[in-house]
Design a protein around this motif. Sequence first.
Motif, short mmCIF file in Angstrom:
data_model
loop_
_atom_site.label_atom_id
_atom_site.label_comp_id
_atom_site.label_asym_id
_atom_site.label_seq_id
_atom_site.Cartn_x
_atom_site.Cartn_y
_atom_site.Cartn_z
N ARG A 1 0.82 -1.21 0.00
CA ARG A 1 0.00 0.00 0.00
C ARG A 1 0.86 1.26 0.00
O ARG A 1 0.55 2.25 -0.69
CB ARG A 1 -0.94 -0.02 1.20
CG ARG A 1 -2.03 -1.07 1.07
CD ARG A 1 -2.82 -1.29 2.35
NE ARG A 1 -3.64 -0.13 2.72
CZ ARG A 1 -4.58 -0.17 3.66
NH1 ARG A 1 -4.81 -1.30 4.33
NH2 ARG A 1 -5.29 0.91 3.94
N LEU A 2 1.95 1.24 0.74
CA LEU A 2 2.84 2.41 0.79
C LEU A 2 3.59 2.58 -0.53
O LEU A 2 3.77 3.71 -1.01
CB LEU A 2 3.82 2.28 1.95
CG LEU A 2 3.18 2.30 3.35
CD1 LEU A 2 4.24 2.03 4.41
CD2 LEU A 2 2.49 3.64 3.60
N ILE A 3 4.02 1.47 -1.11
CA ILE A 3 4.71 1.54 -2.40
C ILE A 3 3.76 2.05 -3.48
O ILE A 3 4.13 2.86 -4.34
CB ILE A 3 5.29 0.16 -2.79
CG1 ILE A 3 6.38 -0.27 -1.80
CG2 ILE A 3 5.84 0.18 -4.22
CD1 ILE A 3 7.59 0.64 -1.75
N LYS A 4 2.51 1.60 -3.45
CA LYS A 4 1.54 2.05 -4.45
C LYS A 4 1.14 3.51 -4.24
O LYS A 4 0.58 4.13 -5.14
CB LYS A 4 0.32 1.14 -4.43
CG LYS A 4 0.59 -0.21 -5.08
CD LYS A 4 -0.65 -1.08 -5.18
CE LYS A 4 -0.35 -2.36 -5.95
NZ LYS A 4 -1.54 -3.25 -6.04
N CYS A 5 1.45 4.06 -3.07
CA CYS A 5 1.26 5.50 -2.84
C CYS A 5 2.40 6.31 -3.47
O CYS A 5 2.32 7.53 -3.54
CB CYS A 5 1.19 5.80 -1.35
SG CYS A 5 -0.35 5.30 -0.56
N GLY A 6 3.46 5.63 -3.88
CA GLY A 6 4.58 6.30 -4.53
C GLY A 6 5.90 6.24 -3.81
O GLY A 6 6.91 6.72 -4.32
N ALA A 7 5.92 5.66 -2.59
CA ALA A 7 7.20 5.50 -1.89
C ALA A 7 8.08 4.52 -2.66
O ALA A 7 7.57 3.57 -3.26
CB ALA A 7 6.96 5.00 -0.47
N GLN A 8 9.38 4.75 -2.62
CA GLN A 8 10.30 3.83 -3.29
C GLN A 8 10.86 2.76 -2.35
O GLN A 8 11.50 1.82 -2.80
CB GLN A 8 11.47 4.61 -3.91
CG GLN A 8 11.13 5.38 -5.15
CD GLN A 8 10.71 6.81 -4.83
OE1 GLN A 8 11.44 7.54 -4.18
NE2 GLN A 8 9.55 7.20 -5.30
N ALA A 9 10.60 2.92 -1.05
CA ALA A 9 11.11 1.97 -0.06
C ALA A 9 10.33 2.15 1.23
O ALA A 9 9.62 3.14 1.42
CB ALA A 9 12.61 2.20 0.18
N VAL A 10 10.47 1.17 2.13
CA VAL A 10 9.85 1.27 3.45
C VAL A 10 10.93 1.13 4.52
O VAL A 10 11.98 0.55 4.27
CB VAL A 10 8.75 0.20 3.66
CG1 VAL A 10 7.63 0.37 2.65
CG2 VAL A 10 9.34 -1.22 3.59
N LYS A 11 10.64 1.66 5.70
CA LYS A 11 11.54 1.52 6.84
C LYS A 11 10.84 0.73 7.93
O LYS A 11 9.67 0.99 8.23
CB LYS A 11 11.99 2.88 7.38
CG LYS A 11 12.95 2.78 8.58
CD LYS A 11 13.60 4.11 8.91
CE LYS A 11 12.66 5.09 9.54
NZ LYS A 11 12.16 4.64 10.89
N ILE A 12 11.57 -0.22 8.53
CA ILE A 12 11.01 -1.08 9.58
C ILE A 12 11.89 -0.98 10.81
O ILE A 12 13.11 -1.15 10.74
CB ILE A 12 10.92 -2.54 9.11
CG1 ILE A 12 9.95 -2.66 7.93
CG2 ILE A 12 10.48 -3.45 10.25
CD1 ILE A 12 9.84 -4.08 7.37
N GLU A 13 11.27 -0.72 11.96
CA GLU A 13 12.01 -0.63 13.21
C GLU A 13 12.32 -2.01 13.77
O GLU A 13 11.50 -2.94 13.70
CB GLU A 13 11.19 0.15 14.25
CG GLU A 13 11.05 1.63 13.92
CD GLU A 13 10.40 2.40 15.07
OE1 GLU A 13 10.23 1.82 16.16
OE2 GLU A 13 10.08 3.59 14.86
N GLY A 14 13.52 -2.14 14.36
CA GLY A 14 13.91 -3.35 15.07
C GLY A 14 14.19 -4.53 14.17
O GLY A 14 14.21 -4.41 12.94
#
Length: 295
Positions: A112-125
């Motif tokens: 969903r975040l990528i389809k919003c246009g983000a090129q990557a995601v960040k994950i904690e831990g």
Amino acid sequence: MSAQGKTKHPSKLSAGMLQNLKKEHRKISMLTCYDYSFANIANQSDIDILLVGDSGIMTLFGYPDTTYGTIELMEMMTKAVVTGAPDKFIIADMPFLSHRKGIHHALDSAERLIKCGAQAVKIEGLSGHKDVIAYLIESGIPVMGHLGLTPQSVHATGYKVQGRNTDDFQAIIADAMMLQELGVFAMVLECVPTELTEKITQMLDIPVIGIGAGNASDGQVLVLQDMLGMTQNIKPKFVRHYLNGFHTIQTALNHYHQDVKNASYPDATESYHLRNNQVQGNTATKIKQLMEQLS
């Protein structure tokens, strides 16, 4: 300057390009961003990366911590930033627990975040969701790691510097090595001793972006509102104000208020008027008709 008189900024980065910056010993600048207006300004700046951080849950919506974040709020902020900054490399935070409900839920959230246009995601831990990080990367979604102080774990760890004792120091190094092995393209180190940052930055081939982690990292990230000095009486040790935004904006608001009160705003140059040839010879009826046309 270009032919249009605008400054030419570096080409848009990608996850794959960041490692080259590290190899070339070129520092990386990253800022959080949550809305269209600031994104549009950032798009015309030299900043390398925009992070749609879940810190926006606090700075924009006033919640006490990031655990109130939802995928819907992250989607809304990501769309706004992508629209305002089409020329920037944009990373979006995976919100609280979105990566702890199984691989399929995490994949759906990341998608969903990528389809919003983000090129990557960040994950904690890392502990407890290694398989999720590996699966997202194998699925073609670039993942940035995040170690040290992880704000989504505030109820368990509080807001304090991490890695100050031997066990924690070694554990963060081990997690950093594991994240690189899993395939993250970069990682954030938050609120750790600079000695730990220096060690991890030297050991890893991927870029390390620090916040409250000293100057030994490959780059830095700050919350935009913190950097602009827009929060009153809240200034973590690691934050540098590049603008007294709170005072500047407050002064402008009060100036506007006074101008309205004393009727100096708007003045004649800021108001619309009938042209002389429209007024001459017109009756009151025709003026009324003209006013109706203009409304």
